[in-house]
Design a protein around this motif. Sequence first.
Motif, PDB file in Angstrom:
ATOM      1  N   ILE A 121       0.854  -1.181   0.000  1.00 30.63           N
ATOM      2  CA  ILE A 121       0.000   0.000   0.000  1.00 30.63           C
ATOM      3  C   ILE A 121       0.885   1.224   0.000  1.00 30.63           C
ATOM      4  CG2 ILE A 121      -2.094  -0.932   1.037  1.00 30.63           C
ATOM      5  CD1 ILE A 121      -1.014  -0.025   3.749  1.00 30.63           C
ATOM      6  N   PHE A 122       0.334   2.349  -0.510  1.00 26.62           N
ATOM      7  CA  PHE A 122       1.148   3.546  -0.619  1.00 26.62           C
ATOM      8  C   PHE A 122       0.932   4.407   0.611  1.00 26.62           C
ATOM      9  CE2 PHE A 122       2.591   7.598  -2.096  1.00 26.62           C
ATOM     10  CZ  PHE A 122       3.699   7.251  -2.842  1.00 26.62           C
ATOM     11  N   LEU A 123       2.005   4.512   1.449  1.00 28.09           N
ATOM     12  CA  LEU A 123       1.913   5.291   2.677  1.00 28.09           C
ATOM     13  C   LEU A 123       2.662   6.601   2.506  1.00 28.09           C
ATOM     14  CD1 LEU A 123       2.765   2.548   5.307  1.00 28.09           C
ATOM     15  CD2 LEU A 123       0.543   3.605   4.958  1.00 28.09           C
ATOM     16  N   ASN A 124       2.337   7.572   3.393  1.00 31.91           N
ATOM     17  CA  ASN A 124       3.053   8.840   3.355  1.00 31.91           C
ATOM     18  C   ASN A 124       4.440   8.705   3.986  1.00 31.91           C
ATOM     19  OD1 ASN A 124       2.925  11.344   2.346  1.00 31.91           O
ATOM     20  ND2 ASN A 124       1.891  12.267   4.081  1.00 31.91           N
ATOM     21  N   GLU A 125       4.602   7.726   4.845  1.00 30.05           N
ATOM     22  CA  GLU A 125       5.914   7.452   5.419  1.00 30.05           C
ATOM     23  C   GLU A 125       6.177   5.947   5.295  1.00 30.05           C
ATOM     24  OE1 GLU A 125       3.660   8.874   7.840  1.00 30.05           O
ATOM     25  OE2 GLU A 125       4.261  10.962   7.600  1.00 30.05           O
ATOM     26  N   VAL A 126       7.335   5.541   5.839  1.00 31.13           N
ATOM     27  CA  VAL A 126       7.665   4.122   5.848  1.00 31.13           C
ATOM     28  C   VAL A 126       7.005   3.517   7.086  1.00 31.13           C
ATOM     29  CG1 VAL A 126       9.603   2.504   5.921  1.00 31.13           C
ATOM     30  CG2 VAL A 126       9.836   4.665   4.713  1.00 31.13           C
ATOM     31  N   PRO A 127       6.478   2.267   6.999  1.00 30.37           N
ATOM     32  CA  PRO A 127       5.822   1.658   8.169  1.00 30.37           C
ATOM     33  C   PRO A 127       6.763   1.566   9.373  1.00 30.37           C
ATOM     34  CG  PRO A 127       5.505   0.319   6.194  1.00 30.37           C
ATOM     35  CD  PRO A 127       6.453   1.410   5.824  1.00 30.37           C
ATOM     36  N   CYS A 128       6.179   1.554  10.574  1.00 28.43           N
ATOM     37  CA  CYS A 128       6.994   1.528  11.800  1.00 28.43           C
ATOM     38  C   CYS A 128       7.405   0.102  12.159  1.00 28.43           C
ATOM     39  CB  CYS A 128       6.205   2.064  12.984  1.00 28.43           C
ATOM     40  SG  CYS A 128       5.414   3.634  12.741  1.00 28.43           S
ATOM     41  N   LEU A 129       8.616   0.014  12.711  1.00 27.69           N
ATOM     42  CA  LEU A 129       9.087  -1.226  13.310  1.00 27.69           C
ATOM     43  C   LEU A 129       8.346  -1.415  14.638  1.00 27.69           C
ATOM     44  CD1 LEU A 129      11.596  -3.201  12.799  1.00 27.69           C
ATOM     45  CD2 LEU A 129      12.781  -1.803  14.491  1.00 27.69           C
ATOM     46  N   ASN A 130       8.133  -2.656  15.033  1.00 28.49           N
ATOM     47  CA  ASN A 130       7.575  -2.924  16.360  1.00 28.49           C
ATOM     48  C   ASN A 130       8.449  -2.236  17.415  1.00 28.49           C
ATOM     49  OD1 ASN A 130       6.971  -4.035  18.854  1.00 28.49           O
ATOM     50  ND2 ASN A 130       6.540  -6.079  18.010  1.00 28.49           N
ATOM     51  N   PRO A 131       7.889  -1.314  18.242  1.00 31.61           N
ATOM     52  CA  PRO A 131       8.699  -0.543  19.204  1.00 31.61           C
ATOM     53  C   PRO A 131       9.532  -1.425  20.133  1.00 31.61           C
ATOM     54  CG  PRO A 131       6.457   0.300  19.128  1.00 31.61           C
ATOM     55  CD  PRO A 131       6.470  -0.946  18.284  1.00 31.61           C
ATOM     56  N   ASP A 132       9.125  -2.687  20.362  1.00 28.65           N
ATOM     57  CA  ASP A 132       9.904  -3.595  21.215  1.00 28.65           C
ATOM     58  C   ASP A 132      11.313  -3.824  20.656  1.00 28.65           C
ATOM     59  OD1 ASP A 132       7.690  -3.794  22.733  1.00 28.65           O
ATOM     60  OD2 ASP A 132       7.110  -5.810  22.031  1.00 28.65           O
ATOM     61  N   TYR A 133      11.477  -3.628  19.344  1.00 26.68           N
ATOM     62  CA  TYR A 133      12.775  -3.904  18.712  1.00 26.68           C
ATOM     63  C   TYR A 133      13.621  -2.648  18.519  1.00 26.68           C
ATOM     64  CZ  TYR A 133      10.296  -8.240  17.630  1.00 26.68           C
ATOM     65  OH  TYR A 133       9.577  -9.392  17.726  1.00 26.68           O
ATOM     66  N   THR A 134      13.199  -1.517  19.086  1.00 25.11           N
ATOM     67  CA  THR A 134      13.942  -0.261  18.905  1.00 25.11           C
ATOM     68  C   THR A 134      15.298  -0.304  19.598  1.00 25.11           C
ATOM     69  OG1 THR A 134      11.870   0.942  18.794  1.00 25.11           O
ATOM     70  CG2 THR A 134      13.826   2.237  19.238  1.00 25.11           C
ATOM     71  N   LEU A 135      16.327   0.192  18.898  1.00 28.98           N
ATOM     72  CA  LEU A 135      17.695   0.240  19.434  1.00 28.98           C
ATOM     73  C   LEU A 135      18.201   1.681  19.356  1.00 28.98           C
ATOM     74  CD1 LEU A 135      19.119  -2.725  17.319  1.00 28.98           C
ATOM     75  CD2 LEU A 135      18.402  -2.838  19.732  1.00 28.98           C
ATOM     76  N   ALA A 136      19.201   2.002  20.195  1.00 30.12           N
ATOM     77  CA  ALA A 136      19.808   3.337  20.126  1.00 30.12           C
ATOM     78  C   ALA A 136      20.404   3.578  18.743  1.00 30.12           C
ATOM     79  CB  ALA A 136      20.887   3.475  21.192  1.00 30.12           C
ATOM     80  N   SER A 137      20.893   2.503  18.111  1.00 25.28           N
ATOM     81  CA  SER A 137      21.533   2.663  16.798  1.00 25.28           C
ATOM     82  C   SER A 137      20.544   3.125  15.724  1.00 25.28           C
ATOM     83  CB  SER A 137      22.186   1.347  16.367  1.00 25.28           C
ATOM     84  OG  SER A 137      21.209   0.346  16.227  1.00 25.28           O
ATOM     85  N   HIS A 138      19.234   2.967  15.977  1.00 21.49           N
ATOM     86  CA  HIS A 138      18.250   3.460  15.007  1.00 21.49           C
ATOM     87  C   HIS A 138      18.230   4.983  14.956  1.00 21.49           C
ATOM     88  CE1 HIS A 138      16.035  -0.591  15.490  1.00 21.49           C
ATOM     89  NE2 HIS A 138      16.656  -0.564  14.330  1.00 21.49           N
ATOM     90  N   PHE A 139      18.828   5.629  15.982  1.00 25.85           N
ATOM     91  CA  PHE A 139      18.778   7.094  16.066  1.00 25.85           C
ATOM     92  C   PHE A 139      20.124   7.729  15.722  1.00 25.85           C
ATOM     93  CE2 PHE A 139      15.575   5.472  19.033  1.00 25.85           C
ATOM     94  CZ  PHE A 139      14.444   6.099  18.541  1.00 25.85           C
ATOM     95  N   THR A 140      21.062   6.961  15.206  1.00 27.96           N
ATOM     96  CA  THR A 140      22.376   7.527  14.910  1.00 27.96           C
ATOM     97  C   THR A 140      22.898   7.075  13.548  1.00 27.96           C
ATOM     98  OG1 THR A 140      24.639   7.788  15.746  1.00 27.96           O
ATOM     99  CG2 THR A 140      23.624   5.674  16.113  1.00 27.96           C
ATOM    100  N   THR A 141      23.692   7.921  12.927  1.00 26.20           N
ATOM    101  CA  THR A 141      24.309   7.571  11.647  1.00 26.20           C
ATOM    102  C   THR A 141      25.602   8.363  11.473  1.00 26.20           C
ATOM    103  OG1 THR A 141      24.070   7.536   9.249  1.00 26.20           O
ATOM    104  CG2 THR A 141      22.991   9.337  10.382  1.00 26.20           C
ATOM    105  N   SER A 142      26.519   7.815  10.702  1.00 24.72           N
ATOM    106  CA  SER A 142      27.772   8.515  10.395  1.00 24.72           C
ATOM    107  C   SER A 142      27.846   8.886   8.923  1.00 24.72           C
ATOM    108  CB  SER A 142      28.977   7.629  10.738  1.00 24.72           C
ATOM    109  OG  SER A 142      28.902   7.223  12.079  1.00 24.72           O
ATOM    110  N   VAL A 143      26.713   8.801   8.205  1.00 22.20           N
ATOM    111  CA  VAL A 143      26.773   9.006   6.747  1.00 22.20           C
ATOM    112  C   VAL A 143      27.242  10.412   6.359  1.00 22.20           C
ATOM    113  CG1 VAL A 143      25.109   7.253   6.000  1.00 22.20           C
ATOM    114  CG2 VAL A 143      24.315   9.556   6.560  1.00 22.20           C
ATOM    115  N   LEU A 144      27.094  11.386   7.271  1.00 29.94           N
ATOM    116  CA  LEU A 144      27.509  12.746   6.913  1.00 29.94           C
ATOM    117  C   LEU A 144      28.951  13.037   7.323  1.00 29.94           C
ATOM    118  CD1 LEU A 144      24.321  14.876   7.736  1.00 29.94           C
ATOM    119  CD2 LEU A 144      24.868  13.545   5.711  1.00 29.94           C
TER     120      LEU A 144
END
Length: 220
Positions: A43-66
Amino acid sequence: MEINYEFLLQIILGLFSIICFVKSDPDPIHDYCIANTKCSRKIFLNEVPCLNPDYTLASHFTTSVLSKPSDVSRFSFNTTFINEKNLPGINTLGLVLARTDIAVNGLVPPHSHPRASEVVILLEGSLLVGFADTSNRLYRQELLPGDCFIFPKSLIHFLYNIDSGNPALTLSGFNSQNPGFQMSSVATFVSNSPMPSEVLKKGYKINGQNITRIRRNLGG
Ligand SMILES: *[C@@H]1O[C@H](CO)[C@@H](O)[C@H](O)[C@H]1NC(C)=O
Ligand SMILES: *[C@@H]1O[C@H](CO)[C@@H](O)[C@H](O)[C@H]1NC(C)=O
């Protein structure tokens, strides 16, 4: 006391327009929505679907791409965007950051972001930046390291490295998860499929040879 309805109406209209214009992407209804980029819902969503919050990690909030310079050998500039793939925690929050490396005398050609305003800070080098408004007035400014500039939503703008000795480095914030990027020259001359030559000839008051040359120069 007599109520001044016209005045009241103006206030209400004013508030309404402020609310409308300040809003960018829709507000999230959760604290966060880690992008589940592996989810293959059809289905076409305005955003990407959410991961189950139980699986959230600190690494989901950080990146070194810049953190690393990008390759500017092809177009004299290169922009690296944060997105929901390299920083899944940004999903639904309505903002994005981008790093742009600009070679010596390099140019980020006139372009626009249809869904976001941009605030840019120059970190290294020196730049001439500018945008044209819908009255075709040009606002231009030379930036030194630490200087910021705003490109209002959708307006055509450029960044030009006027320093013939040093590359430039900028960081840009956008008030949309998906600002969009449309380069004026590419959209008109090397669109896929091509705009009819008659349209370009009449629109730009040029001849067929000019069109061929511009297309070739743009890699079309
Ligand atoms: C931008 O830089 C990245 C990383 O160096 C590189 O992989 C990519 O091909 C570059 N893009 C262009 C259009 O040159
Ligand atoms: C357009 O074509 C004319 C004649 O062929 C040429 O003199 C002129 O330089 C061209 N302009 C551009 C922008 O290519």
